[in-house]
Write a protein that holds these residues in place. Structure first.
Motif, PDB file in Angstrom:
ATOM      1  N   LEU A  64       0.838  -1.083  -0.044  1.00 34.20           N
ATOM      2  CA  LEU A  64      -0.246   0.032   0.110  1.00 34.20           C
ATOM      3  C   LEU A  64       0.772   1.126  -0.097  1.00 34.20           C
ATOM      4  N   PHE A  65       2.147   1.015   0.863  1.00 29.45           N
ATOM      5  CA  PHE A  65       2.843   2.361   0.869  1.00 29.45           C
ATOM      6  C   PHE A  65       4.199   1.864   0.794  1.00 29.45           C
ATOM      7  N   ALA A  66       5.235   2.643   0.412  1.00 27.21           N
ATOM      8  CA  ALA A  66       6.473   2.243   0.399  1.00 27.21           C
ATOM      9  C   ALA A  66       7.608   3.501   0.466  1.00 27.21           C
ATOM     10  N   LYS A  67       8.667   3.379   1.036  1.00 30.44           N
ATOM     11  CA  LYS A  67       9.820   4.229   1.285  1.00 30.44           C
ATOM     12  C   LYS A  67      10.572   4.548   0.075  1.00 30.44           C
ATOM     13  N   ASP A  68      10.658   5.859  -0.273  1.00 30.87           N
ATOM     14  CA  ASP A  68      11.278   6.214  -1.282  1.00 30.87           C
ATOM     15  C   ASP A  68      13.019   6.653  -0.823  1.00 30.87           C
ATOM     16  N   MET A  77       0.327   1.138  -3.935  1.00 28.23           N
ATOM     17  CA  MET A  77      -1.048   0.684  -4.249  1.00 28.23           C
ATOM     18  C   MET A  77      -2.252   1.700  -4.100  1.00 28.23           C
ATOM     19  N   ALA A  78      -1.958   2.510  -3.068  1.00 27.26           N
ATOM     20  CA  ALA A  78      -3.063   3.609  -2.446  1.00 27.26           C
ATOM     21  C   ALA A  78      -2.648   4.574  -3.435  1.00 27.26           C
ATOM     22  N   LEU A  94      -7.578   2.932  -3.019  1.00 26.25           N
ATOM     23  CA  LEU A  94      -6.677   2.188  -3.948  1.00 26.25           C
ATOM     24  C   LEU A  94      -6.569   2.761  -5.472  1.00 26.25           C
ATOM     25  N   ARG A  95      -5.623   2.705  -5.990  1.00 25.81           N
ATOM     26  CA  ARG A  95      -5.508   3.234  -7.429  1.00 25.81           C
ATOM     27  C   ARG A  95      -6.448   2.737  -8.461  1.00 25.81           C
ATOM     28  N   GLU A  96      -6.928   3.264  -9.175  1.00 30.96           N
ATOM     29  CA  GLU A  96      -7.789   2.469 -10.388  1.00 30.96           C
ATOM     30  C   GLU A  96      -6.824   1.525 -11.005  1.00 30.96           C
ATOM     31  N   GLY A  97      -7.590   0.658 -11.471  1.00 28.32           N
ATOM     32  CA  GLY A  97      -6.921  -0.548 -12.390  1.00 28.32           C
ATOM     33  C   GLY A  97      -6.026  -1.449 -11.851  1.00 28.32           C
ATOM     34  N   LEU A  98      -6.001  -1.633 -10.657  1.00 32.27           N
ATOM     35  CA  LEU A  98      -5.240  -2.609  -9.915  1.00 32.27           C
ATOM     36  C   LEU A  98      -5.898  -3.878 -10.266  1.00 32.27           C
TER      37      LEU A  98
END
Length: 527
Positions: A64-68, A77-78, A94-98
């Motif tokens: 869902l979330f990640a560190k840059d 994914m969010a 959530l993002r569309e199209g997953l």
């Protein structure tokens, strides 16, 4: 003489021939062949904290979330999230199209089930779940985490970069009992597992996921667009370090995740090969005690062991190069906000003190079962040194060599050592997961829900709960130090030191390897 020095000089013809057989067939422009740090036998990244399985998780699943690269947590994914004014409701869209790799859409119900299964196994997740009153779906793409009280580290929990990573899985998979391994490996990540080609002890194969929907932003460490630029990735099991290096130099493979430092001169001498510090932030080696059984069910025995150890000797045997390793007895990592040190403990042995504590513990001389992962180059040399150090203090050590995946299976057993259990094992994790008292799974004292070793310490849990709730930085640091003090006093684990991880790759073939706390395969392309 250490294993690394032996293989650097030893004959490797037989091993190289075996590796060549596993790699039969010429490399194509769309196939990345690499040697990972260990063979993989367990494919459930929630069931185990083994880093090789975590790496597998990043191939197949998304988060869902990640560190840059700036260590900021970004939506993955969010699409977005909001926080209510009272800080009790976190709404995630959530993002569309997953889609999952089987073509079905990713839904909020999938994510809810995934969060619950992850939280049942992960120490940080358990704290989050304890502070949560409900996780509910609002619509197919939106769900809410409703808290009982403010919990300022929601994103830190959902965006944690290493074991256990909160990977998202289909609901039907995520509803698997957390204490049982999954058997369906459908994901929504950049690659898909080719289970029919998986041969433990030889190779595991991934192919590009045609249904993966990457973000539009450029890739940045674990965040941004995860674009698979090769069609196929093969992880090859070549346990002998020199054999792997010879295969890289001969062009039979493209990349080695973690070549041993003793072989760096060979790699540097080849103009077609580059060394890459993919994990410059480093990793920490720890020695873990099993608190369920004698002798380490007694805190004085754990303290005795810690006063018997000397990090420098173990790091010299394991890593070799002082430019790569760092002596550090801070449980929450030296040079960080919570990295409190403890004088000579684990640095200069105090055998008199160690022997006195061991006597007070009532140790009866029963051999201590110490597991040794012979095939894991990040922590396979420390055991022999630790055995010598502990025996000087009066312990009797039974060193049990085995492959890493056997260690992973055995460490999960709660039976006494005589019935297939254990007393001590060593492991490694990235510092990004260890420098925060709320995230560090090794610091949990949640009894049967704690990480392997299962320490039961209500006091440290009270401190950790207060740390999670606290929003004032000064008070949070005070609590972090108190957690560190309690951890050391109770001997939940012994830090062995820190080191940086370097990989090697064919620079005449590959480009795009991203730095990060895990070996990132997306964005790598073949020339």
């Amino acid at each position: 003489m250490g294993l690394w020095k032996w293989v650097a000089r030893g004959a490797v013809a037989l091993g190289l021939a075996t590796a060549a057989g596993a790699m039969a067939g010429p490399a194509t422009a769309q196939t990345l062949r690499m040697v990972s740090h260990a063979d993989i036998k367990i494919l459930d990244p929630i069931w185990t904290t083994a880093l090789i399985t975590r790496n597998h998780g990043y191939m197949v699943y998304d988060v869902l979330f990640a560190k840059d690269a700036d260590l900021k947590i970004q939506p993955q994914m969010a699409e977005k999230y909001t926080v209510s004014d009272d800080k009790l409701t976190w709404t995630i869209t959530l993002r569309e199209g997953l889609e999952w790799s089987d073509g079905t859409p990713v839904t909020s119900e999938d994510c809810i089930a995934s969060i619950k299964r992850w939280a049942a196994r992960d120490g940080f997740g358990q704290i989050l779940l304890k502070a949560t009153s409900d996780i509910k779906a609002i619509d197919a793409r939106t769900f809410a985490i409703v808290l009982k009280e403010p919990f300022g580290l929601v994103l830190d929990a959902l965006g944690k970069p290493s074991s256990n990573v909160p990977f998202m899985m289909p609901k039907r998979v995520a509803e698997t009992d957390p204490n049982k391994q999954i058997e369906d490996y459908t994901g929504s990540g950049p690659f898909m597992l080719k289970r029919d080609e998986w041969k433990p002890g030889e190779k595991i194969v991934y192919v590009k996921n045609p249904r993966y929907n990457p973000r539009n932003e450029p890739p940045s460490m674990l965040a941004g667009g995860k674009i698979a630029k090769v069609d196929r990735v093969e992880w090859l099991a070549i346990p002998d370090p020199a054999t792997a290096v010879n295969a890289l130099m001969a062009g039979e493979i493209d990349l080695i995740e973690s070549p041993v430092p003793d072989l760096f001169p060979m790699l540097k001498a080849d103009k077609n090969i580059a060394l890459f510090g993919w994990n410059a932030l480093g990793s920490q080696i720890i020695m873990r005690f099993n608190t369920l059984h004698p002798p380490f069910n007694n805190v004085k025995a754990r303290q005795a062991a810690m006063w018997a150890l000397a990090q420098e000797d173990m790091l010299r045997a394991q890593v070799g190069d002082p430019e790569i390793y760092k002596v550090c007895n801070a449980p929450f990592v030296c040079g960080t906000k919570y990295g409190k040190g403890y004088g000579d403990l684990l640095i200069k042995p105090n055998l008199e003190k160690a022997r006195a504590l061991l006597k007070e513990s009532g140790y009866d001389g029963t051999p201590v079962a110490m597991l040794q992962q012979t095939d894991l180059q990040s922590s396979n040399q420390v055991q022999a040194v630790a055995k010598q150090q502990l025996e000087k203090a009066g312990f009797k050590i039974d060193l049990l060599p085995m492959d890493w995946q056997t260690v992973v299976s055995r460490r999960a057993r709660r039976e006494p050592p005589a019935q297939g259990g254990w007393n001590i094992f060593f492991t490694t994790n990235i510092t990004l997961d260890l420098d925060n008292p709320g995230i560090n799974a090794y610091a949990a004292g949640t009894c049967e829900k704690a990480w392997f070793g299962w320490p039961c310490d209500p006091e440290i849990e009270t401190l950790r709960a207060a740390f999670i709730r606290e929003s004032d930085p000064a008070k949070q640091k005070e609590l972090g130090y108190a957690i560190s003090d309690r951890l050391v006093d109770q001997g939940l684990y012994a830090p062995v030191g820190q080191y940086k991880a370097f990989g090697a790759y064919r620079k005449d073939r590959l480009s795009g390897w991203l730095a990060g706390p895990v070996p990132v395969v997306w964005n790598i392309s073949k020339k």
